[in-house]
Structures are given as C-alpha cells and as structure tokens.
Design a protein around this motif. Structure first.
Motif, PDB file in Angstrom:
ATOM      1  N   SER A  90      28.405  34.257  42.218  1.00  0.00           N
ATOM      2  CA  SER A  90      28.957  34.684  43.506  1.00  0.00           C
ATOM      3  C   SER A  90      30.456  34.969  43.383  1.00  0.00           C
ATOM      4  CB  SER A  90      28.715  33.602  44.566  1.00  0.00           C
ATOM      5  OG  SER A  90      29.574  32.495  44.341  1.00  0.00           O
ATOM      6  N   LEU A  91      31.052  34.580  42.262  1.00  0.00           N
ATOM      7  CA  LEU A  91      32.477  34.831  42.050  1.00  0.00           C
ATOM      8  C   LEU A  91      32.673  36.256  41.526  1.00  0.00           C
ATOM      9  CD1 LEU A  91      33.290  31.403  40.378  1.00  0.00           C
ATOM     10  CD2 LEU A  91      34.096  32.173  42.609  1.00  0.00           C
ATOM     11  N   PRO A  92      33.809  36.884  41.857  1.00  0.00           N
ATOM     12  CA  PRO A  92      34.004  38.279  41.448  1.00  0.00           C
ATOM     13  C   PRO A  92      34.149  38.420  39.932  1.00  0.00           C
ATOM     14  CG  PRO A  92      36.020  37.397  42.392  1.00  0.00           C
ATOM     15  CD  PRO A  92      34.964  36.350  42.596  1.00  0.00           C
ATOM     16  N   GLY A  93      33.496  39.424  39.365  1.00  0.00           N
ATOM     17  CA  GLY A  93      33.635  39.709  37.937  1.00  0.00           C
ATOM     18  C   GLY A  93      32.748  38.852  37.060  1.00  0.00           C
ATOM     19  N   ILE A  94      31.926  37.986  37.671  1.00  0.00           N
ATOM     20  CA  ILE A  94      31.035  37.145  36.879  1.00  0.00           C
ATOM     21  C   ILE A  94      29.588  37.559  37.150  1.00  0.00           C
ATOM     22  CG2 ILE A  94      30.207  34.773  36.507  1.00  0.00           C
ATOM     23  CD1 ILE A  94      32.989  33.799  36.897  1.00  0.00           C
ATOM     24  N   GLU A 142      23.551  31.104  40.329  1.00  0.00           N
ATOM     25  CA  GLU A 142      23.848  31.895  41.521  1.00  0.00           C
ATOM     26  C   GLU A 142      25.255  31.584  42.034  1.00  0.00           C
ATOM     27  OE1 GLU A 142      21.817  32.089  45.737  1.00  0.00           O
ATOM     28  OE2 GLU A 142      20.317  31.903  44.158  1.00  0.00           O
ATOM     29  N   ALA A 143      25.633  30.298  41.981  1.00  0.00           N
ATOM     30  CA  ALA A 143      26.949  29.880  42.451  1.00  0.00           C
ATOM     31  C   ALA A 143      28.051  30.553  41.639  1.00  0.00           C
ATOM     32  CB  ALA A 143      27.084  28.365  42.360  1.00  0.00           C
ATOM     33  N   PHE A 144      27.942  30.506  40.322  1.00  0.00           N
ATOM     34  CA  PHE A 144      28.969  31.132  39.485  1.00  0.00           C
ATOM     35  C   PHE A 144      28.957  32.654  39.665  1.00  0.00           C
ATOM     36  CE2 PHE A 144      28.914  27.239  36.671  1.00  0.00           C
ATOM     37  CZ  PHE A 144      30.233  26.909  36.903  1.00  0.00           C
TER      38      PHE A 144
END
Lengths: 202, 202
Positions: B17-21, B13-15
């Motif tokens: 939350s980054l754009p494009g991932i 979920e943390a990763f």
C-alpha cells in the motif's frame, strides 16, 4: 539528512531498516503516511505485528503457513518420494510457477553464510536429514541459489547425506531460454558446454 | 501471487500500500521481518504509529515539527520579508541544502490536483494569504514542481494575490549546471533561450 522532527526521524529510521530502502525512500514513505488517513498507518502497523506474532511454520517442510501443515504437504496428490530443497518461500512460488514439479518441498529458511553468522544449525538442515532418514524419499533436488553461500549449503547437505541411499540432484546451469550467447558470462557459457545434452534428432 | 498464508498476504498488502512498493518487493520485506528478531517488527510498528499519532505542524509555515513553531520559523536570524512556498518537507530540505535562501518557508502540503481530488482548500493556500496580508513580507518565491499540477497551483496563488502589493517570483527554468545542450528537452532549452540572462563581461 537534517530532519526537523525526532518523530519523523524515527519513522524514517524504521523504514530504512528494511532491505533495499534508503533514507530518501524512507522519508518519502513517512511523508506518504503523514498525508494519508490514520487507518492507513494503523493497517500497516497491525498487519506486520499480527504477521510476526501469529505466523507459524509447516511442521513437515518448514514453509510459512497459518496451520500446522501447509497445503502442499497436506495435498495427497503430490508425490512423496521426491523433495525439492529451497532457500525460502519465494523459491517455492518460483518452482510452483513452472508447473514442472509435483513433489514436496523443504524450506531451509536461509543458506549457510558465515559472514552474516548463519551456520548449518541456524537453518533447517537437521530436520531435512531427519525427514529423509527411514522415509520413502528417493530423490532430493537441491534448488539453492547459484552463489558462494548456496553452493556451500549444497556441498554441506550432500556431504551429510553421503551414506544415505538417495539420488541427489541440483538445478541445471546454462544459457537461459531466449538468451543470446554473446551476452552470457563465461562461467555460465563454459558450464553449458561442459554439461551439454544430446540433441534429440528427428 | 499465490501465498500460503492469510497473515502473510495481509503483511504483503500492507507494504504494497506504500508508494513505489510492488507485490514482489512487499513479499521480500515481509519475509525479511519473518527472519529478523521480534524487536525489528515492533520498532517499525511503534515508530510509524507514534509518528502518525503525535506529529504536529508548525503553526506558521505548516512544516512538520515536534513543537508549536519549527526551528526555521523560530530562528531570529532568518529574513522575515521573503517567503519560499514549497510543496512539502522534502522541498524545504532541498532548498536549505543550496544555502542560497535565508528567508522563511510556507509548506502547502501538496499541490492542486483535481484528478486526485485535491482542491485549493485541501492545501495551505488560505493560511498563506492570511500570513501575508498585513505583514512585512515583500517577496514570495513560488518554488513548486514544474508539472501541470505545480503550474496550476502557481497560477492559482498568483491570481489570488493580484491585488496584494507584493513581488511574486518563480524558480528559473533552464539547462541544469553541467548539462549538455543536446540532451536537454526542447521545452527546457526553448525556455532557457526565451529567458536568457545578460552575460557579465570582464
């Protein structure tokens, strides 16, 4: 790339250390965090540290899980005489999604890859042998990637097990469902001819 | 995606939350950290937290930097009578790479985007007006993206400055160098005809 800040440079370097993320994407991610609230960054930093520090492995199949034994190994409805050997968790998810397999898994955590310094002792092969020896397991499905490294690992495990009374199988290779012959590569098409199956008449 | 671990779910979920991932890439990144040494995770967590906590802004142009004033603003060789207004650091890098601009910058930190709740007060427009008023600045290049939001911001700034004695320009729009006419979209080609330039004979 000439960045105006050491701190930014380090954040970019951190993101770029992840696979598939280049310097440009890394800069975009760092600038995204810069714009977002403090909590967004704290959440990511905490989540990955917590994951890395506290994650454990199923002592049976070596899949990632939070407890001693994973849900699949603990499930009494799963067949215990057939084991599917896979590279990592993503392959477990892929096989589970087919709903065609009701046995248990063994997660190697990698494949033999001398170029990257991964030998047979670095992955869970010994524990696989130990798990099979003297157990009720009758079949092993080696569902490893169809690459040089995957094939090497398949070959190594098969050789290790040559004296064990056990059926060892690998995944069928061939034309994907819905695939056009003209777009298939020669090796795959050739293999699908060699390993053709009887057509069920009527 | 049905993951076998809460800790892994949180890292994914943390990763993601980054754009494009997306979720699949996020899982790949989390499993990469799982395989890597402890230091790899610590480095990322530390670098992004350190960046977020300690990064500062140039008090002149609002670009990201480690000190009070950024290298470009502190450089006595840069022209002080022309300012290029950009959205963020990446645009500063892009313009710097052309080696066609020797003035200073003003980094807005975004563009007006009502859909995402970004109004004129959320970006560095007031500080731009304050910086220009009573200064020796003679020209403002509005190098904002050619999108609805970018155009709105350009329009807003131009309107705010209508009583200030100042040349305001925007980037030329047209066919890219090396571009074929047949592949250009109609709006771009149309604009390049409307804003055609005299060909230098001889």
């Amino acid at each position: 790339m000439n960045l105006p800040s050491k701190l930014l440079e380090e954040a970019v370097e951190a993101f770029a250390s992840l696979p598939g993320i280049g310097k440009k994407t890394a800069l975009r991610l760092a600038l995204h965090l810069h714009k977002e609230k403090q909590q967004a960054t704290d959440f990511i930093a905490h989540a990955i540290t917590n994951f890395k520090n506290n994650i454990s492995q199923c002592k049976e199949c070596h899949n990632i899980c939070d407890s001693e034994v994973c849900d699949i190994c603990a499930n009494p409805l799963r067949e215990t005489d057939i084991i599917c050997v896979v590279e990592d968790l993503r392959d477990v998810i892929a096989v589970e999604n087919t709903a065609q397999f009701r046995g248990k898994y063994h997660v190697l955590g990698g494949v033999i890859n001398p170029m990257e310094g991964v030998g047979p002792d670095d992955i869970q092969i010994e524990s696989l042998i130990a798990r099979i020896t003297g157990s009720e397991v009758k079949e092993l499905i080696l569902a490893l990637p169809s690459t040089m490294e995957g094939d090497t690992t398949t070959f190594y495990i098969t050789k290790k097990l040559k004296d064990v009374d056990l059926k060892v199988s690998t995944l069928a290779r061939g034309i994907p469902i819905g695939g056009e012959l003209e777009y298939a590569d020669e090796v795959t098409l050739g293999r699908s001819i060699l390993e053709r199956v009887n057509y069920q008449k009527g």
